[in-house]
Design a protein around this motif. Structure first.
Motif, mmCIF file in Angstrom:
data_model
loop_
_atom_site.group_PDB
_atom_site.id
_atom_site.type_symbol
_atom_site.label_atom_id
_atom_site.label_comp_id
_atom_site.label_asym_id
_atom_site.label_seq_id
_atom_site.Cartn_x
_atom_site.Cartn_y
_atom_site.Cartn_z
ATOM 1 N N TRP A 1 0.848 -1.188 0.000
ATOM 2 C CA TRP A 1 0.000 0.000 0.000
ATOM 3 C C TRP A 1 0.889 1.246 0.000
ATOM 4 C CZ3 TRP A 1 -5.452 -0.287 0.578
ATOM 5 C CH2 TRP A 1 -5.960 -1.553 0.888
ATOM 6 N N PRO A 2 0.347 2.412 -0.338
ATOM 7 C CA PRO A 2 1.072 3.655 -0.072
ATOM 8 C C PRO A 2 1.358 3.791 1.418
ATOM 9 C CG PRO A 2 -0.772 4.044 -1.562
ATOM 10 C CD PRO A 2 -0.912 2.638 -1.073
ATOM 11 N N LYS A 3 2.401 4.514 1.788
ATOM 12 C CA LYS A 3 2.880 4.545 3.172
ATOM 13 C C LYS A 3 1.819 4.983 4.175
ATOM 14 C CE LYS A 3 7.829 5.061 2.304
ATOM 15 N NZ LYS A 3 9.050 5.890 2.539
ATOM 16 N N GLU A 4 0.977 5.940 3.805
ATOM 17 C CA GLU A 4 -0.003 6.478 4.738
ATOM 18 C C GLU A 4 -1.382 5.855 4.563
ATOM 19 O OE1 GLU A 4 0.844 8.915 7.182
ATOM 20 O OE2 GLU A 4 2.795 8.169 6.514
ATOM 21 N N ALA A 5 -1.511 4.848 3.715
ATOM 22 C CA ALA A 5 -2.832 4.300 3.395
ATOM 23 C C ALA A 5 -3.523 3.683 4.609
ATOM 24 C CB ALA A 5 -2.714 3.265 2.280
ATOM 25 N N ASP B 1 -5.827 6.346 -4.892
ATOM 26 C CA ASP B 1 -5.357 6.660 -3.540
ATOM 27 C C ASP B 1 -4.826 5.427 -2.815
ATOM 28 O OD1 ASP B 1 -7.820 5.419 -3.422
ATOM 29 O OD2 ASP B 1 -8.525 6.593 -1.700
ATOM 30 N N ARG B 2 -4.767 4.296 -3.498
ATOM 31 C CA ARG B 2 -4.301 3.059 -2.862
ATOM 32 C C ARG B 2 -3.480 2.223 -3.849
ATOM 33 N NH1 ARG B 2 -7.897 -0.851 -4.823
ATOM 34 N NH2 ARG B 2 -9.991 -0.106 -5.357
ATOM 35 N N GLY C 1 -0.921 -0.120 -5.636
ATOM 36 C CA GLY C 1 -0.225 -1.293 -5.114
ATOM 37 C C GLY C 1 -1.111 -2.520 -5.189
ATOM 38 N N ASN D 1 -2.340 -4.124 -2.609
ATOM 39 C CA ASN D 1 -3.392 -3.960 -1.608
ATOM 40 C C ASN D 1 -3.725 -5.233 -0.832
ATOM 41 O OD1 ASN D 1 -5.228 -1.743 -3.844
ATOM 42 N ND2 ASN D 1 -3.545 -1.273 -2.478
ATOM 43 N N HIS E 1 -5.020 -5.361 -6.509
ATOM 44 C CA HIS E 1 -5.496 -3.980 -6.689
ATOM 45 C C HIS E 1 -6.870 -3.998 -7.391
ATOM 46 C CE1 HIS E 1 -5.023 0.388 -6.911
ATOM 47 N NE2 HIS E 1 -5.451 0.334 -8.154
#
Length: 723
Positions: free
Chosen positions: A250-254, A291-292, A294, A296, A321
């Motif tokens: 995932w993105p780092k802040e997801a 916004d996500r 990767g 996932n 994803h």
């Protein structure tokens, strides 16, 4: 196709079987588990047993006598008002010690005498309130004389005394646990509902939950609560936190903002291994994932955890994803295969795409080859579709996955031309064509392949019975821009909100469908307060929008729903203008709905529904037959059309499959060896629930929840047996 081997006991006619199939049956008989024998006669779990097999060892009712099956009792539920819209119960009862426990379409819990259908007690979880909400089953726990029914009622997990129907006060807060607490975000802004029951392991109840398929959804953590106290014992983060396996996908802040990845379809348990197996849904938003970016994890995964602690054991991702809402729609079946004379414990997971993933129960490795294939890229702003997706090479798909223009319906020349024009206007590059601003043809759609009714596993022959649907769907992506001007009326603003959030289910003209009710003239049926309560808190299949709509948007959507002409609202206009300055979002306004022509007929040629018999040991199918029929759409000399249906099959040692759930209102008994329908009966309404079968005092019953009618909106529970 080969014919499925059948059990010979109590048969008046004998089929010639190939020697290899005879040997298969002998091996299965030698391996019958004593645990199932102990449970013979009961239906103590939502899917029959902890393995979610939808299987019964009972054989009193069999192909030689099923034609004599008849109704023996009906329990008419009376918890809805006489003028209510007919309810559609999806609950499969459980039966323990001669008592049957079920939940009505309104959400009331009932205990009945399983032999006579007489009511023992009822429990209103809403304390006289409006109620409602889909509940597909309940869980049973006991310790000595302490016997409890534990089930979901909206966002609460409730414990009720199984003997007298009273709340268990020491469980949670006066008999209930708030499921909104512990899902990362502020509980007052969340929607969660436990539609499919959790599963009991020793003194733990392990649960998932249904979430909104929208932006802002919370994560679908898996949680285990103490069956005695309601205390939270463990939590597994399905959207991993920093340092947890899968965080890097995932993105780092997801982990702070991403939602979904929830278990809404149920789970299975191997108590000897201390393992729980969980089918997980897609991340939110379903159709756009910029916004996500990767893979996932653990979205769209079969997940194995240690049941006692929630520790990770293994996972297998079926879609990377996901931007198609290809949730895993049913609990994994725990199965045992025969390979070269050896038994292999495995997990079989059915999917909306029509795949069956067969995985080693200990390791999660696929027992058949799986190929990662290149799939089309996304052209949506900021989106990056995953470049490959897994395709099992065996078993073959049980639902159609490819489509050509020749498969469009042809009810008339003009009708066909209209469908063809629409199809050619859409993007379609095969399965896994991403959502696109020009519109996308999706096949199978979100209502295709398999659904929440799940599959049934015949433990005698290692055969998996799967209900499948060939349902096409259109994806219509629009930008979420609802600024209709500072002087716009509430009606205009509400119409924009309706188009973004409601039209995909209730239709652009508020006409509804076979599943979602019409909203036309709703103000004549329900008060403004009740309508607003349903919108904000959710009801039935609809999630709540309390975390989506602020005060101004509530005012606007209510104006549109009630057709309140009038001026603009300062509050509503401020909200609309503010929203237009936020980050652009994309919404699918035609999701979750089968593509039909102007008269509501399927836009693709039949068959539209089928029942499949799959030999899990070899990966080959024994047979496939249409399930259900639209007589008015059936061409002369053609096979039945098949119909969509979400409930699942039940298979018995007596050689039968029981299944309902199609619009023709039939409950059918099907020969598991051949797929031939041996008996069927017309129910008072559609039974959109999986049946169950059990034994009381030596007599076998088949019981099913039936939907409501105009005369009795609350519906009923019906039982059938031999005379």
């Amino acid at each position: 196709m080969e014919q499925l081997p059948r059990k010979m006991k109590k048969r008046t006619r004998v089929k010639t079987l190939r020697g290899t199939f005879v040997m298969s049956i002998l091996l299965c008989f030698l391996g019958c588990a004593t645990e199932e024998k102990k449970e013979n006669g009961s239906w103590a779990y939502h899917r029959g047993d902890a393995a979610s097999s939808n299987y019964s060892t009972l054989d009193e009712i069999n192909p030689s006598n099923v034609a004599r099956l008849q109704p023996v009792w009906t329990f008419n539920i009376k918890d809805m008002s006489a003028d209510a819209r007919p309810g559609l119960s999806q609950c499969t009862p459980i039966i323990v010690d001669g008592a049957l426990y079920t939940v009505s379409a309104k959400g009331w819990l009932y205990a009945l005498d399983a032999k006579t259908g007489d009511q023992i007690w009822s429990f209103d979880p809403f304390d006289g309130g409006e109620g409602g909400g889909t509940v597909r089953g309940v869980s049973y726990w006991e310790s000595g004389e302490d016997k409890r029914i534990i089930f979901g009622s909206g966002d609460r997990l409730l414990a009720v005394n199984a003997q007298n129907g009273k709340r268990v006060g020491e469980f949670g807060d006066n008999g209930g646990v708030d499921l909104k607490i512990g899902l990362r975000d502020d509980p007052k802004d969340l929607f969660i509902a436990l539609t499919t029951p959790g599963i009991v392991y020793k003194d733990l109840i392990i649960v998932g939950g249904r979430l909104q398929d929208l932006y802002g959804s919370p994560p679908g953590y898996i949680r285990a609560y103490d069956c005695r106290t309601g205390e939270l014992v463990w939590t597994f983060h399905t959207i991993p936190l920093p340092g947890e396996p899968g965080y890097e996908t995932w993105p780092k802040e997801a982990y702070k903002t991403a939602g979904g990845v929830n278990n809404w379809a149920g789970m299975s348990l191997d108590s000897e291994r201390d393992m729980v197996f969980i089918s997980l849904g897609s991340p939110s938003y379903d159709f756009y994932g910029a916004d996500r970016l990767g893979e996932n994890l653990y979205g769209n995964c079969v997940l194995a955890l240690k049941a006692s602690t929630g520790e990770y054991v293994w996972h297998y991702q079926t879609v990377h994803h996901d931007v198609w809402d290809y949730d895993l729609p049913a609990p994994p079946n725990l199965v045992t295969l025969n390979r070269d004379g050896k038994k292999i414990d495995a997990v079989a997971q059915i999917t909306k795409q029509g795949f069956v993933f067969v995985l080693d129960r200990e390791t999660g490795e696929s027992l058949f080859p799986v190929e990662e294939r290149k799939v089309p890229p996304s052209y949506m702003p900021g989106e990056e579709a995953w470049p490959t997706q897994p395709f099992p090479l065996k078993p073959e798909p049980y639902a159609r996955q490819t489509f050509t223009e020749e498969e469009l319906a042809n009810y008339s020349e003009d009708n066909h031309d209209s469908l063809l024009k629409k199809f050619r206007s859409l993007r379609y590059e095969g399965m896994f064509t991403p959502p696109d601003l020009k519109g996308t043809f999706m096949f199978p759609g979100t209502r295709g392949g398999a659904q929440w009714g799940g599959a049934a596993f015949d433990k005698e022959t290692s055969t998996l019975f799967i209900r499948s649907m060939d349902a096409a769907e259109l994806i219509t992506i629009v930008e979420e821009k609802i600024d209709v001007g500072a002087n716009a009326s509430l009606m205009e603003q509400g119409a924009a909100l309706y188009g973004s959030y409601c039209a995909s289910c209730h239709g652009p003209e508020k006409k509804g469908s076979d599943v979602y009710p019409s909203l036309i003239d709703i103000g004549s049926r329900l008060s403004k307060e009740i309508i607003n309560q349903k919108i904000m808190n959710g009801v039935g299949m609809m999630p709540g929008y309390s975390s989506i709509f602020d005060e101004g948007q509530q005012e606007a959507i209510m104006a549109y729903m009630l057709e309140l002409e009038g001026g603009s609202s300062t509050t509503a206009n401020k909200t609309v203008v503010d929203n237009s300055t936020e980050e652009t979002r994309y919404l699918n306004t035609t999701g979750y709905t089968t593509w039909t022509d102007s008269e509501g007929r399927p836009a693709v040629k039949p068959p539209w529904g089928a029942l499949n018999a799959l030999n899990l040991s070899t990966g080959e199918y024994y047979w496939k037959v249409p399930l259900g029929n639209y007589e008015e759409l059936q061409e002369a000399g053609a096979p039945p059309t098949g119909q969509e249906g979400k409930s699942g099959p039940v298979v018995t040692a007596g050689g039968l499959i029981f299944i309902s759930g199609s619009e023709d209102k039939q409950l059918r008994a099907i020969d598991k060896a051949t797929g031939e329908t041996l008996w069927q009966t017309t129910l008072p309404a559609m039974a959109n629930a999986t049946a169950c079968t059990y034994e009381v005092e030596g007599k076998q019953f088949v019981t099913i929840s039936v939907g409501g009618t105009k005369e009795n909106p609350s519906g009923s529970v019906m039982a059938f047996a031999l005379p």
